[in-house]
Write an enzyme that holds these catalytic residues in place. Structure first.
Site, PDB file in Angstrom:
ATOM      1  N   ASP A  64       0.782  -1.163  -0.003  1.00 29.45           N
ATOM      2  CA  ASP A  64      -0.031  -0.104   0.185  1.00 29.45           C
ATOM      3  C   ASP A  64       0.818   1.107   0.219  1.00 29.45           C
ATOM      4  O   ASP A  64       2.126   1.236   0.246  1.00 29.45           O
ATOM      5  CB  ASP A  64      -1.061   0.009   1.191  1.00 29.45           C
ATOM      6  CG  ASP A  64      -0.326   0.121   2.582  1.00 29.45           C
ATOM      7  OD1 ASP A  64       0.757  -0.357   2.609  1.00 29.45           O
ATOM      8  OD2 ASP A  64      -0.851   0.600   3.454  1.00 29.45           O
ATOM      9  N   PHE A  77       6.583   1.856  -4.281  1.00 31.47           N
ATOM     10  CA  PHE A  77       7.965   2.269  -3.805  1.00 31.47           C
ATOM     11  C   PHE A  77       8.601   3.405  -4.131  1.00 31.47           C
ATOM     12  O   PHE A  77       9.568   3.961  -3.612  1.00 31.47           O
ATOM     13  CB  PHE A  77       8.764   0.902  -3.998  1.00 31.47           C
ATOM     14  CG  PHE A  77       8.548  -0.205  -3.826  1.00 31.47           C
ATOM     15  CD1 PHE A  77       8.796  -0.547  -2.315  1.00 31.47           C
ATOM     16  CD2 PHE A  77       7.800  -1.207  -4.532  1.00 31.47           C
ATOM     17  CE1 PHE A  77       8.237  -1.841  -1.929  1.00 31.47           C
ATOM     18  CE2 PHE A  77       7.611  -2.380  -4.015  1.00 31.47           C
ATOM     19  CZ  PHE A  77       7.783  -2.837  -2.610  1.00 31.47           C
TER      20      PHE A  77
END
Length: 219
Positions: A64, A77
């Site tokens: 998430d 990321f």
């Protein structure tokens, strides 16, 4: 539900019921009115708007969004260069440096533009509450996205870091596609098989062997 690339829409509409799609719309309206949610509302579907289905070569699956102010961009990321790289991203860049070479930027937008679908399983998070939106509305949508990529004709690389991402493996046709599964890049698990896994060079090798352009990971 705003999807900038219509290539995703037929698959999503085929997999999700009208009620599920409406639930996502209502969820977004309510959540962004009531509390601080990341990423900014206009970037919730950034991964889909930057990487169309027919251009997807690699999928990097996250859990998430980052839950700190200014971090989440709607791409798994990735954070803007003006924001310090979180620990997991630091480890991703360490592995990249060992595998291929050093990358100056920790904003991964250029990867998305090259065909790397930077997809989180859950697309929103309340400030300071990691994974608080798991199990609510997002998983059927992201399952459908993974299935859409798997069903597409072109050989694709699925990079699944950690058990959460690897739960999506069931939706991938491994007779056509390459799955690279390893430990999560989090400091808690990176030394359990993430470091030394060489996902970036392995992804490019598979792409070139199957007649697709490789990813310029350092750009």
């Amino acid at each position: 539900m705003p999807l900038s690339h219509t290539t995703w829409a037929p698959y999503i509409n085929a997999k999700l019921t009208p009620e599920q799609i409406n639930n996502i719309k209502q969820f977004l309206d309510v959540q962004y009115q009531e509390q601080s949610i990341f990423p900014p509302k206009e970037k919730v579907f950034a991964a889909l708007s930057m990487t169309s289905l027919d251009h997807t070569k690699v999928v990097i699956m996250g859990q998430d969004p980052y839950h700190g102010l200014g971090q989440a961009q709607g791409l798994s990321f990735s954070v803007p260069d003006a924001v310090p790289a979180p620990p997991s991203l630091q480890n991703i860049l360490k592995e990249l440096a060992t595998d291929i070479g050093p990358r100056a930027s920790h904003d991964l937008t250029s990867w998305a533009k090259q065909g790397v679908l930077l997809l989180n399983a859950v697309l929103t998070v309340p400030e300071g509450q990691a994974n608080a939106h798991a199990g609510l509305v997002w998983e059927p949508l992201t399952d459908a996205i993974i299935q859409a990529v798997s069903d597409a004709g072109e050989p694709t690389v699925f990079i699944l870091w950690g058990k959460f991402a690897q739960s999506k493996r069931q939706y991938i046709d491994e007779s056509k596609h390459l799955v690279l599964a390893a430990a999560h890049p989090s400091p808690l698990s990176a030394y359990r098989g993430f470091f030394g896994s060489h996902p970036f060079s392995k992804a490019n090798q598979f792409l070139t062997q199957n007649g697709r352009d490789s990813i310029h990971w350092l750009e």
